[in-house]
Design a protein around this motif. Structure first.
Motif, short mmCIF file in Angstrom:
data_model
loop_
_atom_site.label_atom_id
_atom_site.label_comp_id
_atom_site.label_asym_id
_atom_site.label_seq_id
_atom_site.Cartn_x
_atom_site.Cartn_y
_atom_site.Cartn_z
N GLN A 386 0.83 -1.19 0.00
CA GLN A 386 0.00 0.00 0.00
C GLN A 386 0.87 1.25 0.00
O GLN A 386 2.00 1.24 0.45
N PHE A 387 0.27 2.34 -0.49
CA PHE A 387 0.90 3.66 -0.39
C PHE A 387 -0.20 4.69 -0.21
O PHE A 387 -1.16 4.73 -0.97
N HIS A 388 -0.04 5.53 0.82
CA HIS A 388 -1.04 6.56 1.10
C HIS A 388 -0.57 7.89 0.53
O HIS A 388 0.51 8.38 0.88
N SER A 410 -0.55 11.83 -10.17
CA SER A 410 -1.52 12.50 -9.33
C SER A 410 -2.04 13.76 -10.00
O SER A 410 -1.28 14.49 -10.64
N SER A 411 -3.33 14.02 -9.84
CA SER A 411 -3.92 15.24 -10.40
C SER A 411 -3.44 16.48 -9.66
O SER A 411 -3.77 17.60 -10.03
N SER A 412 -2.66 16.30 -8.61
CA SER A 412 -2.02 17.44 -7.95
C SER A 412 -0.73 17.82 -8.66
O SER A 412 0.03 18.67 -8.17
N GLY A 413 -0.48 17.18 -9.82
CA GLY A 413 0.68 17.54 -10.64
C GLY A 413 1.96 16.84 -10.24
O GLY A 413 3.05 17.30 -10.60
N LEU A 414 1.85 15.71 -9.52
CA LEU A 414 3.04 15.00 -9.05
C LEU A 414 3.13 13.61 -9.67
O LEU A 414 2.11 12.93 -9.86
N PHE A 415 4.36 13.19 -9.97
CA PHE A 415 4.64 11.86 -10.49
C PHE A 415 5.47 11.11 -9.45
O PHE A 415 6.58 11.53 -9.11
N TYR A 416 4.91 10.01 -8.91
CA TYR A 416 5.57 9.23 -7.87
C TYR A 416 6.19 7.96 -8.47
O TYR A 416 5.54 7.25 -9.26
N ASN A 417 7.41 7.68 -8.05
CA ASN A 417 8.05 6.39 -8.34
C ASN A 417 8.22 5.69 -7.00
O ASN A 417 8.92 6.19 -6.11
N LEU A 418 7.55 4.54 -6.83
CA LEU A 418 7.52 3.84 -5.55
C LEU A 418 8.12 2.45 -5.69
O LEU A 418 8.13 1.87 -6.78
N ALA A 419 8.59 1.90 -4.57
CA ALA A 419 9.12 0.54 -4.54
C ALA A 419 8.43 -0.23 -3.43
O ALA A 419 8.16 0.30 -2.35
N PHE A 420 8.12 -1.52 -3.71
CA PHE A 420 7.59 -2.40 -2.68
C PHE A 420 8.35 -3.72 -2.72
O PHE A 420 8.88 -4.11 -3.77
N ASP A 421 8.42 -4.38 -1.57
CA ASP A 421 9.13 -5.65 -1.47
C ASP A 421 8.26 -6.76 -2.07
O ASP A 421 7.19 -7.05 -1.54
N PRO A 422 8.71 -7.43 -3.16
CA PRO A 422 7.88 -8.45 -3.81
C PRO A 422 7.66 -9.69 -2.96
O PRO A 422 6.82 -10.52 -3.31
N LEU A 423 8.41 -9.85 -1.87
CA LEU A 423 8.26 -11.03 -1.01
C LEU A 423 7.53 -10.72 0.28
O LEU A 423 6.80 -11.56 0.80
N GLY A 425 5.95 -7.33 1.03
CA GLY A 425 4.84 -6.40 0.87
C GLY A 425 4.88 -5.31 1.93
O GLY A 425 5.94 -4.89 2.38
N GLY A 426 3.71 -4.84 2.32
CA GLY A 426 3.62 -3.76 3.31
C GLY A 426 3.64 -2.40 2.66
O GLY A 426 3.27 -2.23 1.50
N ALA A 427 4.09 -1.40 3.39
CA ALA A 427 4.09 -0.02 2.90
C ALA A 427 5.12 0.16 1.79
O ALA A 427 6.25 -0.33 1.88
N CYS A 428 4.72 0.86 0.73
CA CYS A 428 5.63 1.17 -0.36
C CYS A 428 6.61 2.27 0.06
O CYS A 428 6.27 3.15 0.84
N GLU A 429 7.81 2.20 -0.47
CA GLU A 429 8.81 3.23 -0.21
C GLU A 429 8.81 4.24 -1.36
O GLU A 429 8.80 3.85 -2.53
N GLN A 430 8.79 5.52 -1.04
CA GLN A 430 8.83 6.55 -2.07
C GLN A 430 10.26 6.74 -2.55
O GLN A 430 11.12 7.21 -1.82
N VAL A 431 10.50 6.38 -3.81
CA VAL A 431 11.83 6.52 -4.39
C VAL A 431 12.05 7.94 -4.88
O VAL A 431 13.10 8.54 -4.67
N SER A 432 11.04 8.48 -5.54
CA SER A 432 11.13 9.86 -6.02
C SER A 432 9.74 10.43 -6.20
O SER A 432 8.76 9.70 -6.31
N CYS A 433 9.67 11.75 -6.20
CA CYS A 433 8.42 12.47 -6.44
C CYS A 433 8.77 13.75 -7.20
O CYS A 433 9.51 14.59 -6.69
N VAL A 434 8.24 13.87 -8.41
CA VAL A 434 8.59 14.97 -9.29
C VAL A 434 7.32 15.75 -9.66
O VAL A 434 6.29 15.14 -9.96
#
Length: 447
Positions: A386-388, A410-423, A425-434
């Protein structure tokens, strides 16, 4: 009380967001034109600005110079009832399709172009814009429409004429199949690039279902949440290169609840008994899930209307149904009454039990009520990762080229690149936000 995030004011109104067919690029429609960005690495590829109007729909054809445009915003560049084919090499439109009503959505593949109107879907040959099919649908203001994009034969998915029904059109074999996906109206749908798998969500937005398009079998049922939500986006993984022909590993969804969910999809071929029907729809095909990568389920997943009270308590190693409350503290405040027949169970407060039947009385409840739950409520799978989103803005979801990578527009004008553990799971880590949209100058020139 914490302040809600301030809504950004852009220099130009954002009207549309969409990934291309392999989720390697995304297109943005604004009140003064459109622009295209590469996802990984993030980079603006090009933009076209018009002095006299906005673009409400922009659909790319992979990474080619051809795009489908529909006017939008307060001053549309083109009429909202027309689809314009734009050749960016020539910098002009090379074709157009006109309709009697507003265009709701456009979908492209190399040989076909599909257009969703509110009560109809029309399909055209891409080479000469010749009409090849016309399909009547139920009311479709959201423009629900999907086209398989892989090199295999084309498959189209759209609403049928009945509530919750999906119509599948296989153009190579000229076969039509109907899938009763949900008992209520459809909220979202998407296809894998190969067209072999279909994902659907109801208008209520709590349940997602994955289907085989070959025979209409339900393969998996997934629970986004318990509260109703408007689904903004659904996407399968594996849209690029050789992966486009393989079964998907993940399904992602975003909604107006502000959370992106990722679900693990089963890959095995074993067929088991039909599953419970939670809100209408066919039986479930049981499949294997990779070890360590299963979606979590409720602690009450053992509950099923096909099992009697004695069988349930015996499976838990309890002497009687009453012992459930003393042996499982997390259920101590509930009393589960399961009917012998039917597909509905009821959750009652302990205090509503008859006198003498409650060895551990609960505090008096101000209101006594029965809460009906569908039989498959507890057996539905929850999200793997998940990612909030901080601002909860409407968001389009896709997958990156590396395993365990999630992309959000996002319609707020942001592009998120996220990472999650494929084994794990749990909360996604934000790699970048532009930020890909320019903000309007602030009043007074200060900050």
């Amino acid at each position: 009380m914490a302040k809600s995030p301030e809504k950004k004011k852009f220099a130009h109104e954002l009207l549309h967001l969409s990934f291309n067919q392999d989720q390697g690029c995304f297109a943005v429609g604004t009140s003064n034109g459109f622009r295209v960005h590469n996802c990984e690495p993030f980079k603006e590829t090009f933009r076209r600005e018009f002095s006299n109007g906005g673009i409400g729909i922009v659909e790319m054809l992979f990474r080619s110079n051809i795009l489908a445009l529909v006017g939008g915003g307060p001053l549309p560049r083109y009429p909202p009832n027309k689809v314009m084919l734009w050749d960016d090499h020539q910098g002009r439109c090379i074709g157009e399709l006109s309709f009697r009503s507003r265009v709701r959505r456009v979908a492209l593949r190399r040989d076909l172009l599909a257009v969703a109107l509110e009560h109809k879907v029309l399909v055209y040959a891409f080479s000469d814009l010749r009409l090849t099919a016309s399909v009547e649908t139920a009311a479709n203001a959201a423009g629900l429409l999907a086209l398989s994009t892989g090199p295999d034969a084309a498959l189209l998915a759209c609403p049928g004429l009945h509530s919750g029904q999906v119509r599948l059109e296989a153009y190579a074999t000229r076969r039509t199949r109907f899938v009763q996906a949900h008992s209520g109206a459809l909220g979202a749908l998407c296809l894998t690039p190969s067209g072999k798998h279909l994902a659907t969500a109801s208008e209520r937005g709590t349940l997602l279902r994955v289907w085989s398009t070959a025979d209409g079998t339900r393969l998996q049922e997934l629970r986004r949440g318990t509260d109703a939500a408007r689904i903004h986006s659904l996407a399968f993984s594996g849209g690029r290169g050789a992966l486009a022909a393989t079964p998907p590993e993940w399904l992602a969804v975003t909604s107006d609840r502000g959370t992106a969910h990722v679900f693990s999809l089963r890959r095995g071929q074993g067929v088991g008994p039909a599953g419970d029907r939670a809100d209408g729809g066919g039986g479930a095909q049981q499949q294997q899930q990779p070890e360590g990568r299963a979606n979590p389920t409720s602690k009450l997943a053992f509950v099923s209307v096909s099992r009697g009270l004695g069988e349930v308590t015996q499976s838990l190693g309890l002497g009687s149904w009453w012992d459930l409350r003393t042996q499982m503290p997390w259920a101590a405040f509930l009393w589960l009454l399961m009917p012998a027949q039917g597909s509905t169970m009821y959750v009652l407060p302990c205090a509503s039990l008859p006198t003498g039947c409650n060895p551990h009385p609960c505090p008096p409840l101000r209101h006594q009520s029965y809460l009906p739950l569908a039989a498959g409520y507890f057996s539905s799978e929850r999200s793997f990762a998940q990612f909030h989103l901080p601002d909860g803005a409407p968001t389009v979801v896709g997958f990156g080229q590396e395993p365990g990578t999630l992309l959000l527009l996002s319609s707020s004008g942001l592009f998120y690149n996220l990472a999650f553990d494929p084994l794990v799971g749990g909360a996604c880590e934000q790699v970048s936000c532009v930020q890909f949209m320019e903000e309007a100058p602030r009043q007074g020139g200060g900050y």
